[in-house]
Design an enzyme around this catalytic site. Structure first.
Site, PDB file in Angstrom:
ATOM      1  CG  ASP A 204      15.086  17.827  21.525  1.00 46.36           C
ATOM      2  OD1 ASP A 204      15.606  18.392  22.488  1.00 46.36           O
ATOM      3  OD2 ASP A 204      13.996  17.239  21.572  1.00 46.36           O
ATOM      4  CB  CYS A 205      18.321  17.678  15.884  1.00 46.42           C
ATOM      5  SG  CYS A 205      17.150  16.376  16.299  1.00 46.42           S
TER       6      CYS A 205
END
Ligand code: GLC
Ligand code: GLC
Length: 819
Positions: A487-488
């Protein structure tokens, strides 16, 4: 250093001192009513939704930690000594403290001054209530006169609003106290048809329902005035903070034990029968009163506890193993499936690290969680798949999250995480292999929950694959979109505004940033889809899926290989990420795990090279790190990953979710030794002896363990609600032990460490039971070439499905000569 021990026979973890590094929690309830309970009785309860139907209040990030709970206070009438049998909230010294966290229940007890109190907490199956059963024993040789007080603080239902909207909430609280039962009925007068109740089996000497009356001005839960003076205030809450406290007087002869029961619960009334008498403002209690009375009886509590233990035994019986390693056994047999059920029940909503007011159900998370529970609850897994698929978008894309109550996609977070749709294929394939139920593929399922848009589930899966193929970048690799599994890693976000969400900010979709990880995932998913297509008589499609997988694997070989490992991605400018040419972030774990797991590089040596690079650059004694070197400064073109200090979370921690991928990759590459070794580095039981460093519970996987770049290397965070649970279960049971459901039967294909001489297992599969014995000459890396099934030799490693109810004996004599 340890804080307790495993009691494997009882399926409990026994905490022996209360001052654990963090609250060590357990979960109560597995249907509609849930609670978190810590080893010092902290935690809270809710009905279905941890945000919208919160029964009791809890204060995250408080000092001390863990404020709000299921509290008992004991006061000695001679001398006025006050203590809590769960140590907190009073914090007075106790002897013989024990907290036994079991499956769906916890027992917390201790002694002080010759008085022992032990409390069992559980949620009976089929009920929306929790029971606290306390045993109070007088070990003195004189009579003991005690005052016992209970305490909970009610939450005004919506936990978010409760924690913020004081201008309203300090004026809405309402209660009733009738026949010794405390009813919390805030907003019941208007649109709510539900209320909470808190009852006690004893005659009351008094009660309190107004928090400040119970605590006294400027006092906390550690020293309530009512307890100190030994007398409740019989307060009735009007607004402010409703609480529930019973006051019971107990006189105990020497050696006497008394049993008390408290029942805290949730009840609903029909909208048109909320009040009794009709037209009044009094809660109609005729429906709830029998339930309360039933569970105030100690014999009913015993029955409920036994049923609960049987329920869990039934689930765990689906797979039991006996290997040479106690940590493997303990996690595979007890705690890992238990944790998988917690992820089924709660997704990412409520833990010590998830406050219950945050995220909905993740599309990718829920699909992956399913891999860990489908064998225990296939019917629920099927329903979950259909629920997830109904949120898919017509493009084949997916909302990143959906809401558990409405089951609808979350517009605020949106879509564009380009890995999301592919996980649906893996979930469906896992379900089909476990159950043999291909009929589900014909189920009509809508897109974006829009009536009229239904297609068979099968087409949802086709659209998932299409979604990737429609979005390829300059190297023929999948475009990453907002992010992939990581997600990052936000290659299109370029966020320079403080506080803005990296995942939802305006994306620069240049059509350039690509993900090698999604390429690996696509190869895996397309292979699964081909196998499904074959079995649905769609041979042409199967061939097309295989060709697409091969095309993608080729793109990985040409543009995803860096020389000694797989690259991670290409950024917005077309520069490689996770490449030897980068100054930081040279090697990432995700593509090494996922590409090899998908079979890429197994035949040309690159898989082995990539795995050796993982061992050299990423492996630590505390697990395998996500990236090295970790990023030391914020990089606009990489996003949130570089926002974390080095060694934390996605920026180079041991992000445990990814470790099983490498473990499976090692197993696929034939290296059972490394697979087990990596597993034991994150296996919580194997880390028990460093509990002071690990800090989280030794019976639940954590999402993240600080990496080598952090000063806190080895410290875990975010235990319980993590994809690590499902993937660790798959890695250990299906790949190291090799008991792997397949479309045509149960595969027995272990990759054991050389030192093992085999193992035994019992696996329930499609309503039959398989007693499996695997023997292997010690010191070898043997493989299965044939099986003996009920005395008959079968070439290969596939046990054909047996009729329902059958008990099948499977023997595997591993052959060291096998390739
Ligand atoms: C969290 C998220 C998961 C994501 C992972 C890596 O665990 O729940 O969806 O894949 O972090 O960023
Ligand atoms: C944050 C977290 C990441 C998590 C994501 C979920 O980005 O760092 O781990 O997956 O939120 O939305």
């Amino acid at each position: 250093m340890r804080f307790g021990h495993f009691d494997d026979a009882a399926r409990e973890y026994v905490i022996e001192r209360p001052d654990t590094p963090l609250p060590w929690i357990n979960y109560l309830g597995s249907e509609d009513y849930f609670g978190i309970v810590s080893n010092t009785a902290g935690g809270y309860s809710f009905y279905r939704d941890a945000r919208l139907r919160r029964l009791t209040r809890y204060r995250y990030n408080n000092a001390p930690l863990d404020v709000g709970g299921r509290y008992l206070y004991v006061r000695d009438r001679a001398g006025g000594d006050v203590w809590s049998p769960s140590w907190q909230p009073v914090g007075a010294d106790v002897d013989g403290y024990r907290c036994r966290h079991g499956l769906g229940y916890s027992v917390i007890g201790s002694q002080r001054g010759g008085i022992e109190v032990e409390t069992l907490y559980l949620v009976p199956l089929g009920e929306t209530l929790e029971v606290w059963r306390a045993h109070v024993t007088n070990h003195r040789d004189t009579r003991a006169d005690l005052s016992l007080f209970s305490a909970v603080e009610f939450c005004l239902w919506d936990a978010w609003d409760d924690a913020t909207n004081f201008q309203r909430n300090w004026s809405t609280g309402e209660v009733e106290v009738v026949d010794g039962v405390i009813y919390h009925k805030t907003e019941y007068r208007e649109r709510r048809d539900h209320f909470a109740y808190f009852a006690c089996s004893e005659d009351l000497a008094g009660f309190d329902t107004q928090r400040e009356a119970f605590l006294g001005p400027y006092r906390g839960w550690d020293r309530p005035l009512a307890v100190e003076r030994g007398r409740s205030g019989d307060s009735i809450a009007h607004g402010w903070a409703p609480c529930g406290s019973h006051h019971v007087e107990l006189g105990l002869a020497p050696g006497e034990t008394r049993e008390l029961v408290f029942v805290l619960g949730y009840a609903e009334n029909p909208v048109d029968a909320k009040f009794d008498p009709a037209g009044s403002q009094t809660i109609a209690k005729a429906r709830v009163r029998p339930v309360i009375d039933r569970y105030l009886r100690t014999d009913e509590v015993e029955v409920a506890w036994r049923r609960l233990r049987d329920h869990w035994a039934g689930l765990l019986d689906c797979l039991q193993v006996a290997t040479p390693d106690e940590h493997v056994d303990r996690m595979a047999d007890i705690w890992n499936p238990y944790q998988c059920m917690a992820t089924f029940n709660l997704s990412r909503s409520a833990s010590q690290f998830e406050s219950g007011i945050g995220r909905g159900m993740g599309f990718r998370d829920s699909n992956q969680d399913l891999l860990g529970f489908v064998h225990m609850i296939p019917a629920e897994a099927r329903a979950r798949i259909l629920e997830i698929a109904a949120t898919q978008l017509p493009t084949g894309g997916a909302y990143h999250q959906y809401q558990p109550l409405t089951k609808r996609g979350n517009d605020a977070i949106g879509s564009g995480f380009n890995d999301d749709p592919l996980w649906l294929v893996l979930a469906v394939a896992a379900y089909a292999k476990e159950t043999g139920d291909l009929g589900m593929l014909d189920e009509p399922v809508p897109y974006d929950n829009r009536p009229g848009s239904e297609t068979p589930l099968y087409e949802h899966l086709q659209r998932s694959l299409r979604y990737t193929l429609d979005r390829l970048g300059p190297h023929g690799l999948p475009l990453i979109g907002r992010a992939d599994w990581n997600d990052c890693l936000n290659l299109n976000a370029f966020s320079d505004t403080p506080g803005e969400s990296f995942q939802t900010t305006e994306n620069r979709e240049g059509g350039v940033a690509e993900s090698v990880f999604i390429a690996g995932l696509f190869v895996l998913a397309a292979g699964e889809m081909a196998a499904l297509a074959d079995r649905c008589g769609r041979g042409d499609e199967a061939r097309a899926h295989r060709a697409a997988a091969e095309g993608m694997a080729e793109a990985v070989r040409r543009h995803g290989w860096d020389g000694a490992w797989f690259r991670r991605a290409y950024d917005h400018f077309g520069n490689p990420v996770g490449s030897g040419g980068n100054d930081e972030g040279r090697i990432f774990i995700e593509p090494q795990g996922m590409c090899v797991l998908a079979g890429i590089g197994l035949d040309d040596g690159t898989a082995a090279t990539a795995l050796d690079s993982v061992a050299e650059h990423l492996a630590t004694p505390h697990g395998v790190m996500l990236v090295q070197p970790a990023y030391t400064s914020y990089r606009l073109e990489l996003g949130e990953i570089t926002s974390y200090p080095p060694g934390y979370k996605e920026n180079g921690s041991v992000f445990c979710h990814t470790n099983p991928w490498v473990i499976i990759a090692e197993a696929r590459a034939g290296n059972g030794d490394r697979a087990l070794d990596y597993h034991l580095r994150i296996n919580p039981s194997a880390r028990e002896e460093i509990s002071d460093r690990h800090r989280c519970e030794p019976y639940a996987y954590a999402q993240t363990i600080a990496g080598r770049d952090a000063p806190t290397h080895g410290e875990a965070k975010n235990s319980w609600l993590t994809g690590t649970a499902a993937w660790s279960f798959v890695a250990v049971t299906q790949w190291i032990l090799g008991i792997r459901p397949d479309h045509d039967g149960l595969r027995i294909d272990p990759r054991l460490p050389a030192a093992w001489d085999g193992f035994r297992a019992t696996r329930r599969f499609r309503n039959a039971t398989y007693d499996i014995t695997v023997r292997k000459p010690r010191g070898t890396r043997a493989r299965v070439t044939h099986l003996v099934v009920d005395g008959r030799r079968i070439d290969g490693n596939l046990v054909p499905p047996a009729p329902a109810g059958a008990v099948v004996t499977v023997e595997a004599e591993l052959d060291p000569g096998a390739p």
